[in-house]
Design an enzyme around this catalytic site. Structure first.
Site, PDB file in Angstrom:
ATOM      1  N   ASN A  23     -45.755  42.682  52.685  1.00 12.20           N
ATOM      2  CA  ASN A  23     -46.294  41.723  53.653  1.00 12.20           C
ATOM      3  C   ASN A  23     -46.366  42.391  55.021  1.00 12.20           C
ATOM      4  OD1 ASN A  23     -46.022  39.576  55.837  1.00 12.20           O
ATOM      5  ND2 ASN A  23     -46.378  38.291  54.044  1.00 12.20           N
ATOM      6  N   SER A  45     -50.419  37.832  51.640  1.00 10.00           N
ATOM      7  CA  SER A  45     -50.640  37.001  52.822  1.00 10.00           C
ATOM      8  C   SER A  45     -49.917  35.689  52.550  1.00 10.00           C
ATOM      9  CB  SER A  45     -52.138  36.771  53.027  1.00 10.00           C
ATOM     10  OG  SER A  45     -52.358  36.143  54.267  1.00 10.00           O
ATOM     11  N   GLU A  46     -48.976  35.318  53.426  1.00  8.22           N
ATOM     12  CA  GLU A  46     -48.046  34.245  53.061  1.00  8.22           C
ATOM     13  C   GLU A  46     -48.683  32.856  53.000  1.00  8.22           C
ATOM     14  OE1 GLU A  46     -47.649  36.201  55.766  1.00  8.22           O
ATOM     15  OE2 GLU A  46     -46.874  35.087  57.498  1.00  8.22           O
ATOM     16  N   ASN A  47     -49.936  32.736  53.427  1.00  5.23           N
ATOM     17  CA  ASN A  47     -50.618  31.457  53.231  1.00  5.23           C
ATOM     18  C   ASN A  47     -51.128  31.283  51.800  1.00  5.23           C
ATOM     19  OD1 ASN A  47     -52.315  33.606  54.214  1.00  5.23           O
ATOM     20  ND2 ASN A  47     -53.991  32.147  54.312  1.00  5.23           N
ATOM     21  N   SER A  87     -45.743  30.849  47.337  1.00  6.79           N
ATOM     22  CA  SER A  87     -45.795  32.037  48.175  1.00  6.79           C
ATOM     23  C   SER A  87     -44.433  32.361  48.772  1.00  6.79           C
ATOM     24  CB  SER A  87     -46.820  31.806  49.302  1.00  6.79           C
ATOM     25  OG  SER A  87     -46.913  32.948  50.112  1.00  6.79           O
TER      26      SER A  87
END
Lengths: 208, 234
Positions: A23, A45-47, A87
């Site tokens: 990340n 991508s943490e979304n 996530s």
């Protein structure tokens, strides 16, 4: 000659190992993606995405496809999408090998402050607290000193923490430092930087 | 009684009351229930507590409900894109509870799964841990976080069938499934309502058991940070 933004990003890319899920934070960490070379690195991508691709060509932007910085991006043949709880499940669960992120302050015990300056506008921590608590290795990229010339590598953080004892390695414009027992260990100096320069700009204890 | 309603206002009819807790899906302006937000604005419901990762921008998304002062409190992880939010917060008109993003998502998911609390290492040793129970598991400290049981969930999906089986699109999925799960009632707005059986049952992202009302709407889908590369670089 200290490293510039791109050289810091290039140095950080050396930390990434073939096969890792990684990340990257906003700012200089985003540039690391330009230097992974032939290594098989999957960006999270943490979304809600694994396998983040580059920015789209003009006209190909998709409002349903953004990164955690809300920028338009693209997908790859390996891409997978999922919801935010999943996530952060993989983040908290230690499935992400490394996070590379920026910082305001790092302390010699690995404390990290990068989300809030009291008295100034407060925007929020986003996913930073979850990332530093959960991923395998936390690598910070930041300038060695702030705009006033004061060290950002401190004995103790003065700002509210993002995580306690979470940082593993720090890459600054002057060199590379590891958090070890008793303080920070100088691992590598940027080309042309002297030990005297580093000593004079570092408040944290440097151990050998 | 079918789940499909003709308008966002009809889909929310009888569900809104002052002082309620609403969970909203979306990340930034991506995958937000824009029509349901507009309908709540028109309904004038006040003193809302809204659990949502972000607070929209000044004139779009949840920012619309801030402008009309309908929101009393936000539970969010990042609110940096909204000047009106900052003004109201700094003047004390708006309450704000910061949650780490993963903690917020899990608080929603957990409540939807009947789990009132869970332990996480996120935020240990930070201001987030203040006042929270700490428990040590295998030598590591964790803090207790509580589920968010919302009176209403408002979410956005790409497609629904008439039973409420949902499919999301790309990163517009984000907080929508966990938000949907934590609502006592869940209202979803979609781009398209498709015939029953046209979605492969193996490809359903959220089963219709979590969805009570469905409305089809037009979506502006505003882009917050349009970022492109030049074709020459290819």
């Amino acid at each position: 000659m200290a490293w510039d933004r791109n050289q810091m990003a290039e140095r950080a890319a050396d930390e990434l190992q073939d096969g890792w899920y990684v990340n990257l934070g906003i700012g200089i960490p985003t540039l690391v993606a330009n230097y992974v070379g032939d290594k098989d690195i999957t960006l999270q991508s943490e979304n809600g995405m694994l396998g983040m691709g580059p920015f789209p060509f003009d006209g190909d932007e998709d409002p349903d496809l953004i990164n955690a910085g809300k920028q338009t991006i693209t997908e790859l043949s390996r891409t997978a999408y999922f919801d935010s709880a999943t996530s952060f499940g993989m983040i908290r669960g230690g499935k992400i090998a490394a996070a590379i992120l920026g910082a305001m302050e790092v302390a010699e015990n690995g404390d990290l402050a990068n989300w809030m300056i009291p008295g100034k506008l407060v925007k929020g921590m986003g996913g930073a607290m979850d990332l530093v608590a959960g991923v395998g290795k936390v690598i910070v990229i930041m300038d060695h000193a702030n705009k006033k010339g004061e060290s950002k590598l401190l004995k103790e953080c003065t700002l509210p923490l993002t995580g306690k004892g979470v940082v593993d390695r720090i890459i600054t414009n002057l060199g590379v430092f590891d958090v070890v027992e008793g303080g920070l260990k100088l691992v590598e100096m940027a080309d042309g930087v002297t030990r005297e320069e580093i000593d004079s700009l570092t408040e944290a204890t440097l151990v050998n | 009684m079918g789940k499909i309603y003709n308008s966002a206002a009809e889909a929310l009819d009888g569900l809104l009351f002052d002082g309620m807790l609403i969970a909203a899906g979306g990340f930034g302006l991506c995958g937000i229930p824009e029509n349901l937000i507009s309908a709540i604005k028109d309904a004038g419901t006040k003193d809302l507590t809204v659990a949502s990762n972000n607070a929209g921008v000044d004139d779009f998304g949840l920012g619309v409900l801030l402008q009309t002062r309908q929101v009393k409190k936000m539970i969010s992880s990042y609110v940096g894109e909204n000047d009106e939010f900052m003004r109201q917060y700094l003047s004390g008109e708006l309450e704000l509870e910061f949650n780490p993003q993963g903690t917020l998502a899990e608080r929603m998911r957990a409540a939807g799964c009947g789990i009132p609390g869970f332990y996480t290492k996120t935020g240990v040793g930070t201001v987030i841990a203040e006042g929270k129970e700490v428990k040590n598991f295998n030598g590591q400290d964790y803090i207790l976080e509580e589920g968010i049981f919302a009176d209403l969930a408002i979410v956005k999906a790409w497609k629904a069938d008439d039973t409420g089986n949902l499919v999301f699109r790309k990163t517009a999925r984000n907080f929508n499934p966990p938000a949907a799960m934590c609502g006592k009632t869940c209202v979803v707005e979609v781009e398209e309502i498709v015939p029953r059986g046209s979605i492969d049952p193996d490809h359903i992202h959220l089963p219709g058991i979590y969805v009570h009302r469905i409305v089809q709407g037009d979506h502006e889908k505003r882009i917050e940070q349009r970022t492109v590369r030049q074709r020459e670089e290819a």
